[in-house]
Design a protein around this motif. Structure first.
Motif, PDB file in Angstrom:
ATOM      1  N   LEU A 131      -5.411  92.708  38.916  1.00  0.00           N
ATOM      2  CA  LEU A 131      -4.540  92.534  40.069  1.00  0.00           C
ATOM      3  C   LEU A 131      -5.250  92.826  41.384  1.00  0.00           C
ATOM      4  CD1 LEU A 131      -1.724  91.847  40.959  1.00  0.00           C
ATOM      5  CD2 LEU A 131      -1.098  94.241  40.748  1.00  0.00           C
ATOM      6  N   ALA A 191       7.031  89.313  41.470  1.00  0.00           N
ATOM      7  CA  ALA A 191       6.374  89.652  42.735  1.00  0.00           C
ATOM      8  C   ALA A 191       6.772  88.661  43.820  1.00  0.00           C
ATOM      9  CB  ALA A 191       4.856  89.653  42.553  1.00  0.00           C
ATOM     10  N   ALA A 240      -5.995  87.413  48.105  1.00  0.00           N
ATOM     11  CA  ALA A 240      -4.825  86.843  48.776  1.00  0.00           C
ATOM     12  C   ALA A 240      -4.654  87.439  50.163  1.00  0.00           C
ATOM     13  CB  ALA A 240      -3.577  87.065  47.934  1.00  0.00           C
ATOM     14  N   ALA A 241      -4.856  88.759  50.267  1.00  0.00           N
ATOM     15  CA  ALA A 241      -4.672  89.405  51.561  1.00  0.00           C
ATOM     16  C   ALA A 241      -5.703  88.914  52.569  1.00  0.00           C
ATOM     17  CB  ALA A 241      -4.769  90.920  51.404  1.00  0.00           C
ATOM     18  N   THR A 245      -7.239  90.015  42.831  1.00  0.00           N
ATOM     19  CA  THR A 245      -6.443  88.911  43.344  1.00  0.00           C
ATOM     20  C   THR A 245      -5.743  89.284  44.650  1.00  0.00           C
ATOM     21  OG1 THR A 245      -6.089  88.061  41.124  1.00  0.00           O
ATOM     22  CG2 THR A 245      -4.563  87.331  42.805  1.00  0.00           C
ATOM     23  N   LEU A 246      -5.225  90.510  44.701  1.00  0.00           N
ATOM     24  CA  LEU A 246      -4.556  90.941  45.935  1.00  0.00           C
ATOM     25  C   LEU A 246      -5.539  90.969  47.096  1.00  0.00           C
ATOM     26  CD1 LEU A 246      -2.113  93.763  44.801  1.00  0.00           C
ATOM     27  CD2 LEU A 246      -1.606  91.408  45.455  1.00  0.00           C
ATOM     28  N   GLN A 247      -6.731  91.446  46.804  1.00  0.00           N
ATOM     29  CA  GLN A 247      -7.770  91.484  47.829  1.00  0.00           C
ATOM     30  C   GLN A 247      -8.029  90.075  48.360  1.00  0.00           C
ATOM     31  OE1 GLN A 247     -11.696  92.264  46.363  1.00  0.00           O
ATOM     32  NE2 GLN A 247     -12.161  93.719  47.997  1.00  0.00           N
ATOM     33  N   THR A 267       4.197  87.581  38.073  1.00  0.00           N
ATOM     34  CA  THR A 267       4.009  86.827  39.310  1.00  0.00           C
ATOM     35  C   THR A 267       5.344  86.409  39.909  1.00  0.00           C
ATOM     36  OG1 THR A 267       2.187  85.864  38.106  1.00  0.00           O
ATOM     37  CG2 THR A 267       2.585  85.024  40.287  1.00  0.00           C
ATOM     38  N   LEU A 274      -0.987  82.845  45.541  1.00  0.00           N
ATOM     39  CA  LEU A 274      -1.161  83.231  44.144  1.00  0.00           C
ATOM     40  C   LEU A 274      -1.547  82.020  43.311  1.00  0.00           C
ATOM     41  CD1 LEU A 274       1.648  85.753  43.224  1.00  0.00           C
ATOM     42  CD2 LEU A 274      -0.816  86.066  43.125  1.00  0.00           C
ATOM     43  N   PHE A 319       2.867  83.386  50.084  1.00  0.00           N
ATOM     44  CA  PHE A 319       2.511  84.361  49.053  1.00  0.00           C
ATOM     45  C   PHE A 319       2.433  83.663  47.695  1.00  0.00           C
ATOM     46  CE2 PHE A 319       3.729  87.349  45.742  1.00  0.00           C
ATOM     47  CZ  PHE A 319       2.774  88.332  45.929  1.00  0.00           C
TER      48      PHE A 319
END
Lengths: 307, 299, 574
Positions: free
Chosen positions: A96, A285, A103-104, A99-101, A282, A244, A240
């Motif tokens: 996770l 989220a 996406a952000a 992926t968050l890194q 997902t 993803l 968002f």
């Protein structure tokens, strides 16, 4: 505000219920026997298949199984991966962060490029400062992210050698994937900001403000931008989801660890519990993110709250 | 991205005053004003010619493996050859067919089911609406490509047919929401009330009276959606979850050219450009259509 | 990390049922890993020049580490880019070659197979084998400790072998190496006697293979199942620090290593501080990491990029030949339409191996003729069989009643000549050569569909005999590798993806396990191979080389007789 919050929650719960139902049914809709699938790499006797079936409670009536599935999922237990035999939860947790890194940073790039372009285009409508960015935006929307990724690899890794082409790790590894994902999203944000801005600029209060002799820049920034932002905020919620989804492709192109690559590999390996877990996670989220966006929306524009 | 928009009442009356052909003339005049739409139409025309005429236009067999591997663009291979000695130009022409068919069929699936759901939900309201919209919202909660991935998983094997089904189904919610919104607005109109009062069958009210009133935004959405569908299908093929070798599907071609990016850039550049131009054309045309069909939006 | 009790229950359920099944199961193969997977890369691999098929058995040509120990710098970190993620690092549990590419300097074996395929002492200083091939006695070194401090002794050997055959355990390639296993006894602290119920003539070779690597009994018992797959404990010059699935793994030096590993240039610990593996499935990208300095050593250089490294300043390339089978396609003898021998023979005639080597391998490999590579079992008698001849293929089909149809695809009794190639995709698409084969078969009127899938469903289909042609390769240190490919008892359980059942071949393969006379054994396997080829159950494609590219600052990379890399002599110069 509280009532608005409540009403949004009330609509969110059934959606999450539906998602869990959809995800639960996946395993049963797949052609073939899920238990045999789990034992695919082993030669097994029918007795052993039945044993595992009862151990996994797959011989219970569907509603009962579903209940178990939901209760477990609520406790964060998403089952075991067929492939790695490890808890799905652990695998998701491990992937996770990456992926968050991604996406952000992509979102930051998207906002950083998209909003200024959209604002400029709106202010200079019909000039080259409008047409140029909009051609960029349209191309960006139309460009397949996997091709953009390959072009960036070609230019920045193979030709210039500035950034590594692949893998996870330090910030250097993040640059190209984030650019790939962010540029596409920036195009969407630029288009939306522009049209939102244009609408606001036409409003009466803008004319009034101008008529009062206020500095144009201040008018635009103080009155225009704030109001133009309202619909733009919605896009974050939508983005968002698309970020993803975009991660699925981008992580594959750059062989970067993450949720997206995990799900593609799991589908190819027919690792159903993993696929289920990732989709459930997902979607949850995504729903929660949209809920938050709606709340932010409500804060920005009090009129919405009534609805 | 497409919001539900109905023609406003003035516009409808104005349009109703014209006979069919005149209506189309107005529409065409408006569309022509948009340079983007014209560019889009131009590209799409080329694409259609390529798709229909591929067998005649393609100089080589698109799947025939030859010894002329990795020729650079020029003569005799206009756009070069891939690692199997296949002519990239011929493959792109044949790929146009595949991509257009994917786009049309998946959008066909999405629009047909979406419109139907939207009509029914909007018209009946109450629990029918609530139930259908619940389903739609659930589908919307799963990001498109993940939904498509899930469907491909459920369907078993990756294939072109499953790809179209997956992309099609994941497009349904857009149309359902769009149409429902339009129907909610349109059903309050007098003529719908009148038709209902006169005891016209529901089917007739739905398709004769309501559908024509909500079709404009659907056309716009379908045009934009075709681009999106082609893009999604190419992505899935790129991931190995769509068309199978030796198909000259553009996403697959790009994927196969990955390993040759550095020294044989042309293998992936051709299909990349082809996808981008196609999607761009759909977007341009979609924007133009929106402006022409929905003057409120015109700038 | 701690599973809830429910999770634990599922875990046990899974484990239990698997293990229970194991007896019948035997997954893997021959001592050596299987490798289907490898595909892309391998394909890529083959180096050109080498006409040379590898030397006698086994081949691993090793580039000698010429530099004397004294000249080597201590310390440093070697970054290695591999093409696949290992399914596990537990040597007993892995079916996959990539595991052993990583662990051959971590787990030590009783014996060592050198690059000339001669057995050398390793953890055992000497051994005795009974003439009936059933009893093996090993005299063990007395100065060995596992990296967790546990001393190595006869009980350790017993623990390891018993672990593999334990019905509760799910073994990888290791179980086949112990076929017929009865027991291990500790005759004294440092003497272990291994007894088989049925003769296991190839056992000594297998005892030198990575799948029978020795793991610390103490550590293995104490670890969770997950830890055993990620950080198992051995006794070699390196120990595993971590495995981060899908991204990287790290080995660190075993500073307590107190001896000279076989084939090594020095006593005591290795030079490097650390070996860092990263997984880069896409071949061209992997090659780029070597150029950019992100990695210093890569496996399976794609042929189209080999020219950038071979003979180029700053780089070195090693191309030891693989042992075991060539790259081949198992042809399903049970499933329509390949159940028709004429169709299988036509496939053999229709396949242009030279073209595959030229196009996909860029010359890195040689034409294969038989179930084992030329280097593994010399087989000049096969070289005239099934030479590329599309006309012969067409005639064979024509004679068997397959008539050309309107779209160029043949039909018989209204059925189209359609078949499915089951291809493995380890993350970067399928191997190039598979599309070539598909096109070549189409030339003679056969419509082959390619089914690309990941490792697990690929195996599943193969165990069910669900596809017509399965491209793969199998590494085996012994001719007995053919047992896993062709013995009828291995249908659905091992690599008999041809679903081949021929009692004569069964008998030969069983005899081969018991025969201890090398010349007679050799003849047995030649006979078996001949029968398999006569039945056209096996389509040999290419005898492949294992291509490793590295920076010329890297010295001392060596390979064992199984073609796996050893890191104990590697040093990085400035």
């Amino acid at each position: 505000m509280f009532r608005f919050l409540l009403s949004r929650l009330v609509t969110t719960v059934p959606v999450l219920f539906g998602v869990s139902l959809l995800v639960f049914m996946m395993l049963h809709l797949v052609p073939g026997d899920p238990v045999k699938m789990m034992l695919s790499e082993f030669q097994t006797s029918p007795e052993q298949v039945e044993l595992l079936r009862s151990q996994l409670h797959l011989n219970e009536p569907l509603p009962q199984q579903y209940g178990r599935f939901v209760v477990n999922a609520l406790q964060g237990d998403l089952g075991l991966s067929i492939r790695s035999k490890r808890p799905v939860r652990n695998e998701i947790a491990e992937n996770l962060g990456s992926t968050l890194q991604l996406a952000a940073s992509a979102l930051l790039i998207a906002i950083g490029i998209g909003m200024p372009l959209g604002i400029i285009a709106a202010l200079k409508q019909h000039s080259w400062l409008d047409i140029g960015p909009m051609i960029f935006a349209l191309s960006g929307v139309s460009m397949p992210s996997f091709w953009l990724g390959l072009l960036l690899i070609f230019l920045f890794s193979l030709r210039l050698g500035w950034f590594p082409a692949t893998g996870g790790g330090d910030l250097k590894h993040l640059v190209l994937p984030a650019l790939t994902l962010g540029l596409g999203a920036s195009a969407i944000i630029a288009r939306l900001t522009r049209s939102s801005m244009l609408e606001v600029l036409r409003q009466d209060y803008m004319t009034t403000a101008r008529a009062k002799g206020l500095n144009e820049t201040i008018v635009v920034l103080r009155h225009g931008l704030k109001n133009a932002l309202i619909p733009v905020v919605t896009i974050f919620g939508l983005q968002f989801g698309s970020l993803l989804a975009g991660a699925v492709v981008v992580e594959t192109v750059f062989a970067r660890p993450g949720i997206g690559r995990l799900i593609v590999n799991s589908i190819l390996a027919k690792d159903f519990p993993m696929v289920q877990g990732i989709i459930l996670f997902t979607a949850t989220a995504y729903v929660v993110a949209n809920l938050l966006v709606d709340l932010a929306y409500g804060l920005l524009d009090p009129r919405i709250r009534i609805g | 991205m497409v919001q539900a928009r109905t023609l406003n009442v003035d516009r409808q009356e104005e349009l109703a005053a014209y006979k069919g052909e005149a209506r189309w003339r107005i529409f065409w005049r408006r569309l022509r004003r948009s340079k983007g739409a014209l560019v889009g139409i131009f590209i799409l025309t080329l694409l259609l010619i390529a798709a229909i005429g591929a067998p005649l236009l393609a100089p080589y067999n698109p799947i025939k493996i030859t010894d002329d591997a990795l020729f650079s663009p020029g003569f005799p291979y206009l756009m070069g050859t891939d690692q199997y000695g296949r002519d990239i130009f011929s493959r792109i022409l044949h790929g146009a067919r595949i991509s257009l068919i994917i786009g049309l069929i998946s959008v066909g699936i999405a629009a047909a089911f979406g419109v139907l759901i939207g009509l029914i939900a909007g018209y009946y309201g109450k629990w029918v609406d609530a139930t259908l919209m619940w389903v739609v919202n659930v589908m919307l909660a799963v990001p498109g490509i993940l939904l498509a991935l899930a469907i491909i998983t459920i369907r078993g094997e990756p294939s072109l047919a499953n790809l179209m089904i997956a992309v099609g189904i994941s497009g349904i919610p857009t149309y359902a929401r769009l149409v429902r919104g339009s129907v909610l607005a349109a059903k309050e109109n007098l003529y719908v009330e009148a038709a209902r009062a006169s005891g016209a069958p529901t089917r007739m009210i739905l398709f004769r009276h309501l559908l024509p009133n909500v079709i404009a935004p659907v056309i716009v959405a379908a045009t934009l959606g075709t681009g999106t569908a082609i893009l999604a299908a190419a992505s899935l093929s790129f991931l190995g979850l769509g068309s199978q070798p030796p198909s000259p599907e553009w996403g697959r071609m790009l994927s196969e050219g990955r390993g040759y990016l550095r020294d044989q850039w042309w293998i992936s550049t051709g299909p990349g450009l082809a996808i981008m131009l196609t999607v761009l054309a759909m977007n341009l045309l979609g924007d133009g259509l929106r402006d022409a069909l929905d003057p409120r939006q015109a700038r | 990390m701690v599973p809830s009790s429910f999770l634990r229950r599922i875990w046990h359920a899974l484990l239990h049922s698997m293990t229970a099944s194991v007896a019948g199961v035997v997954i893997l193969a021959v001592v050596l890993s299987a490798c289907s997977s490898q595909a892309p890369s391998t394909a890529t691999t083959a180096p050109a020049a080498s006409t040379a098929a590898p030397v006698a058995a086994g081949g691993a040509a090793t580039p000698a580490a010429a530099t004397p120990a004294a000249a080597k710098a201590k310390g440093g970190r070697l970054v290695v880019a591999l093409d696949q993620v290992p399914p596990t690092l537990d040597p007993h549990g892995s079916p996959s070659a990539v595991t052993f590419e990583m662990t051959s300097s971590v787990f030590e074996t009783l014996l060592y197979l050198d690059k000339d395929r001669k057995l050398q002492p390793y953890l055992a200083e000497s051994y005795e084998a009974s003439s009936d091939g059933k009893i093996y006695t090993f005299k063990l070194r007395k100065d060995v400790k596992f990296t967790d401090g546990t001393p190595f002794n006869a009980e350790s050997v017993k623990y390891n072998f018993d672990r593999i055959v334990d019905p509760k355990y799910k073994p990888g390639g290791s179980l086949a190496a112990l076929s017929g296993y009865d027991k291990t006894e500790a005759v004294d602290e440092f003497t272990a006697r291994v007894t088989f119920k049925t003769a296991n003539a190839p056992f000594l070779t297998y005892a030198a293979g990575g799948t029978l690597g020795m793991m610390s009994p103490t550590a293995t018992k104490a670890q969770t199942p997950e830890q055993v797959t990620q950080v198992p404990v051995g006794s070699g010059p390196f120990k595993i620090k971590e495995l981060v699935a899908s991204d990287h793994a790290t080995l660190i030096r075993n500073d307590d290593y107190n001896r000279r590993a076989p084939g090594s240039d020095h006593d005591g610990p290795a030079y490097l501080d650390e070996v860092y593996f990263k997984f880069v499935p896409e071949g061209a990208t992997r090659a780029t990491t070597l150029e950019s300095g992100e990695s210093q050593l890569i496996h399976n250089i794609p042929p189209q990029t080999l020219g950038r490294f071979e003979g180029a300043q700053g780089f070195k390339v090693d191309k030891p030949a693989y042992v075991g089978t060539p790259r081949f396609a198992a042809l399903n003898t049970k499933l329509f339409p390949t159940d028709d021998p004429a169709v299988r023979k036509a496939l053999l005639y229709a396949t242009n191996k030279e073209a595959i080597i030229n196009n996909s391998y860029k010359g890195i490999g040689t034409v294969a003729y038989a179930p084992l590579t030329v280097g593994t079992l010399d087989n000049s008698q096969f070289k005239t069989l099934y030479a590329y001849n599309p006309d012969q293929a067409k005639k064979t089909l024509e004679d068997a009643g397959w008539k050309a149809g309107g779209d160029g695809i043949r039909t018989k009794d209204g059925k189209r000549l359609e078949l499915v190639i089951n291809a493995i995709d380890t993350g970067a698409g399928i191997d190039n050569y598979i599309q070539l084969v598909q096109a070549q078969w189409r030339e003679v009127g056969i419509d082959a569909k390619i089914k690309a899938q990941a490792r697990a469903p690929w195996y599943e289909d193969n165990y069910k005999c669900a596809n017509n042609a399965v491209p793969l390769f199998l590494r085996s240190g012994d001719w007995d590798g053919m047992f896993s490919l062709f013995h009828s008892s291995t249908i659905g359980t091992n690599f008999n993806f041809s679903c081949y059942n021929n009692p004569e071949v069964d008998k030969l393969l069983t005899d081969g396990k018991a025969e201890t006379d090398t010349a007679k054994r050799r003849q047995i396997y030649l006979d078996a191979a001949k029968k398999v080829m006569d039945d056209a159950a096996f389509l040999p494609l290419v005898d492949e080389l294992s291509v490793w590219g590295y920076k010329s600052t890297v010295n001392g990379l060596t390979f064992n007789g199984y073609t796996y890399p050893l890191f104990m002599d590697v040093a990085i110069s400035k």
